[in-house]
Design an enzyme around this catalytic site. Structure first.
Site, PDB file in Angstrom:
ATOM      1  N   GLY A  42       0.823  -1.200   0.000  1.00 34.43           N
ATOM      2  CA  GLY A  42       0.000   0.000   0.000  1.00 34.43           C
ATOM      3  C   GLY A  42       0.856   1.249   0.000  1.00 34.43           C
ATOM      4  N   CYS A  43       0.335   2.327   0.538  1.00 31.80           N
ATOM      5  CA  CYS A  43       1.034   3.614   0.542  1.00 31.80           C
ATOM      6  C   CYS A  43       2.394   3.491   1.212  1.00 31.80           C
ATOM      7  CB  CYS A  43       0.185   4.648   1.264  1.00 31.80           C
ATOM      8  SG  CYS A  43       1.002   6.243   1.457  1.00 31.80           S
ATOM      9  N   PHE A  44       3.434   3.931   0.518  1.00 29.62           N
ATOM     10  CA  PHE A  44       4.780   3.761   1.080  1.00 29.62           C
ATOM     11  C   PHE A  44       5.039   4.658   2.282  1.00 29.62           C
ATOM     12  CE2 PHE A  44       6.382   6.068  -3.057  1.00 29.62           C
ATOM     13  CZ  PHE A  44       5.745   7.248  -2.693  1.00 29.62           C
ATOM     14  N   TRP A  45       4.257   5.716   2.474  1.00 29.84           N
ATOM     15  CA  TRP A  45       4.423   6.529   3.682  1.00 29.84           C
ATOM     16  C   TRP A  45       4.232   5.680   4.933  1.00 29.84           C
ATOM     17  CZ3 TRP A  45       0.364  10.767   2.053  1.00 29.84           C
ATOM     18  CH2 TRP A  45       0.880  11.535   0.992  1.00 29.84           C
TER      19      TRP A  45
END
Length: 212
Positions: A42-45
């Protein structure tokens, strides 16, 4: 000689209701120096925020893997027209934390491996669950762990994580780096990344860097 070894007693955690350790892992005595793991969830953040906490991890960088350098930029990847996934590159000392233990955090905390081409409301192939393995030993450990978790019924649906060779890691734009720590008030970070970090600290306190 194989770099992968059996881990005695790894399945005991299942009986206690804990998240199980990998039954197979890369032997730290044979792993050499600093290693790299490239994981998409998912979102790499959010994934970056989790792994920055782990003892033995020297660096975590967000980026893109799965396609070429020509389309490895945030706007193009978010358009869904590439085969890139948002990933993190994790540099780690195998004497302090193993590839298998990084995978344990990946499956237990960092994302939901039963969601196909999405994570929550983030939808698209760029958000797929994927392990980009660097060598045969990483491939063997990742595939064995997925079989182990599925056989144990750890999740209420089959794991859909892809296990594919790493061809290249393209580092993301500078403003993505350390995003969760720099923007804790941002709505997405507060709703998605912060709970994952809190879960890591609660469930895996023994794996954290000092001061975390």
């Amino acid at each position: 000689m194989s770099l992968v070894c059996e881990i005695p007693g790894a399945n005991l955690a299942i009986a206690r209701g804990d998240f199980p350790n990998p039954e197979r892992d890369i032997d730290p005595a044979s792993a050499g120096g600093e290693q790299q793991a490239v994981l998409g969830g998912g979102c790499f953040w959010c994934v970056e925020a989790v792994y920055k906490e782990i003892d033995g991890v020297s660096a975590v960088a967000p980026g893109y893997s799965g396609d070429g350098a020509h389309n490895a930029d945030y706007k193009t990847v978010c358009s869904g027209t590439t085969n890139h996934a948002e990933v993190v590159s994790i540099r780690f000392d195998p004497k302090r934390t193993s590839f298998g233990q990084l995978l344990k955090v990946y499956f237990a905390v960092a994302h939901d491996p039963t969601q196909k081409d999405r994570q929550g409301e983030d939808r698209g192939r760029q958000y797929r669950s994927v392990i980009f393995y660097a060598d045969a030993a990483q491939k063997e450990v990742a595939e064995a762990y997925i079989r182990q978790l599925d056989a144990a019924g750890v999740f209420n649906a089959p794991i859909v994580t892809e296990v594919v060779p790493l061809e290249a890691f393209h580092e993301a734009e500078a403003y993505h780096h350390n995003y969760a720590e720099l923007h804790p008030e941002q709505g997405y970070i507060a709703a998605v990344a912060a709970p994952k970090v809190a879960k890591l600290r609660q469930k895996f306190g023994d794996k954290l860097k000092r001061g975390r």
